[in-house]
Scaffold this motif. Sequence first.
Motif, PDB file in Angstrom:
ATOM      1  N   VAL A  26       0.816  -1.095  -0.296  1.00 27.78           N
ATOM      2  CA  VAL A  26      -0.122   0.130  -0.194  1.00 27.78           C
ATOM      3  C   VAL A  26       0.881   1.393   0.228  1.00 27.78           C
ATOM      4  N   ILE A  27       1.488   1.158   0.890  1.00 30.17           N
ATOM      5  CA  ILE A  27       3.070   2.556   0.744  1.00 30.17           C
ATOM      6  C   ILE A  27       3.422   2.759  -0.455  1.00 30.17           C
ATOM      7  N   VAL A  28       3.778   1.498  -0.686  1.00 28.60           N
ATOM      8  CA  VAL A  28       4.880   1.756  -1.721  1.00 28.60           C
ATOM      9  C   VAL A  28       4.051   1.879  -3.269  1.00 28.60           C
ATOM     10  N   ASN A  29       2.751   1.565  -3.361  1.00 29.39           N
ATOM     11  CA  ASN A  29       1.551   2.337  -3.767  1.00 29.39           C
ATOM     12  C   ASN A  29       1.628   3.436  -4.635  1.00 29.39           C
ATOM     13  N   GLY A  30       0.880   4.021  -2.907  1.00 26.66           N
ATOM     14  CA  GLY A  30       0.905   5.511  -3.125  1.00 26.66           C
ATOM     15  C   GLY A  30       2.027   6.167  -3.659  1.00 26.66           C
ATOM     16  N   VAL A  31       3.222   6.311  -3.353  1.00 28.56           N
ATOM     17  CA  VAL A  31       4.430   6.562  -3.698  1.00 28.56           C
ATOM     18  C   VAL A  31       4.637   6.103  -4.875  1.00 28.56           C
ATOM     19  N   LEU A  32       4.243   5.477  -5.423  1.00 23.36           N
ATOM     20  CA  LEU A  32       4.227   5.305  -6.708  1.00 23.36           C
ATOM     21  C   LEU A  32       3.620   6.238  -7.725  1.00 23.36           C
ATOM     22  N   PHE A  33       1.962   5.937  -6.796  1.00 27.02           N
ATOM     23  CA  PHE A  33       1.246   6.843  -7.802  1.00 27.02           C
ATOM     24  C   PHE A  33       1.736   8.505  -7.374  1.00 27.02           C
ATOM     25  N   GLY A  34       1.989   8.550  -6.354  1.00 28.20           N
ATOM     26  CA  GLY A  34       2.585  10.025  -6.015  1.00 28.20           C
ATOM     27  C   GLY A  34       4.082  10.599  -6.968  1.00 28.20           C
ATOM     28  N   LEU A  35       4.662   9.869  -7.508  1.00 29.01           N
ATOM     29  CA  LEU A  35       5.914  10.593  -8.737  1.00 29.01           C
ATOM     30  C   LEU A  35       5.127  10.387  -9.873  1.00 29.01           C
ATOM     31  N   LEU A  36       4.396   9.265 -10.165  1.00 28.69           N
ATOM     32  CA  LEU A  36       3.914   9.264 -11.795  1.00 28.69           C
ATOM     33  C   LEU A  36       2.986  10.330 -11.941  1.00 28.69           C
ATOM     34  N   ARG A  37       2.114  10.689 -10.849  1.00 30.43           N
ATOM     35  CA  ARG A  37       1.521  11.886 -11.244  1.00 30.43           C
ATOM     36  C   ARG A  37       1.844  12.967 -10.620  1.00 30.43           C
ATOM     37  N   GLY A  38       2.487  12.985 -10.073  1.00 32.40           N
ATOM     38  CA  GLY A  38       3.123  14.071  -9.074  1.00 32.40           C
ATOM     39  C   GLY A  38       4.726  14.721  -9.602  1.00 32.40           C
ATOM     40  N   GLY A  39       5.423  14.327 -10.176  1.00 30.55           N
ATOM     41  CA  GLY A  39       6.136  14.756 -11.268  1.00 30.55           C
ATOM     42  C   GLY A  39       7.206  15.049 -10.121  1.00 30.55           C
ATOM     43  N   PHE A  40       8.076  16.581 -10.309  1.00 33.70           N
ATOM     44  CA  PHE A  40       9.124  17.741  -9.099  1.00 33.70           C
ATOM     45  C   PHE A  40       8.649  18.149  -8.808  1.00 33.70           C
ATOM     46  N   SER A  41       7.158  18.727  -8.311  1.00 36.18           N
ATOM     47  CA  SER A  41       6.379  19.549  -7.606  1.00 36.18           C
ATOM     48  C   SER A  41       6.162  18.740  -6.390  1.00 36.18           C
ATOM     49  N   TRP A  42       7.030  19.363  -4.966  1.00 36.89           N
ATOM     50  CA  TRP A  42       6.828  18.934  -3.893  1.00 36.89           C
ATOM     51  C   TRP A  42       4.673  18.189  -3.357  1.00 36.89           C
TER      52      TRP A  42
END
Length: 226
Positions: A168-184
């Motif tokens: 669940v944690i890895v999936n959430g972080v992965l989704f954040g990286l794929l959709r959020g890009g480099f904006s914090w």
Amino acid sequence: MVHQNVKFISRLLLASLLAAIVMGLSTAPIDILTLKYNWITVAIFLVVYLFAIYLFYRIYLESVTNNHFKITKIAAKPSARQLVITVLAMVVMLILAAVQVKFVSDAVYSIAENVADLQALSQRSPILMALALGVFAPICEELIIRGNFFSYALAKRFDQPRYQLVTVIVNGVLFGLLRGGFSWVQLSYYTVMGLVLAATYILSGRDIRVNSVVHVTANLGLMLMA
């Protein structure tokens, strides 16, 4: 135990890599419309998205079968627990959408590089954009990054609470990286969104219908509030 943990990490990394590659294609049909808008490209857009959803669903079923992963079937009647989880997750996601709109500009178009083209297309055909970003894309994403990701990463022998939590944690972080890009700001928002959707998938008994409804509701709500 060490060997099993190494095996789990390997499957988790491979699932992340495959999800990252395929997720990049989830909004590809929209690019067809931004290049040229006419009845031919609209037809191609609809056909490609419908075929993609069908294909990803078939791959999802195959992945579930191969990895001995138990899921809630599409034709099954939703339980009271699943309905409650759906409503709660929808409320949380709509709150997140409201936060996104209030604090981040161009929220609806944050996943795309060519913002101007998408804004022009949205003004020209808001119904198609609603179908694309509000319905088709989130369904594809759920089949890819929740359905196939979890069925491969966990499988039957890894379907234990500690492995579920890590996934669940890895999936959430992965989704954040794929959709959020480099904006914090975007990265934080999409990571939280991914964590909610990942937890929803596990808590609902791996019901891809619940995740699809929740994700579609969030995206449409985001578009309406933006």
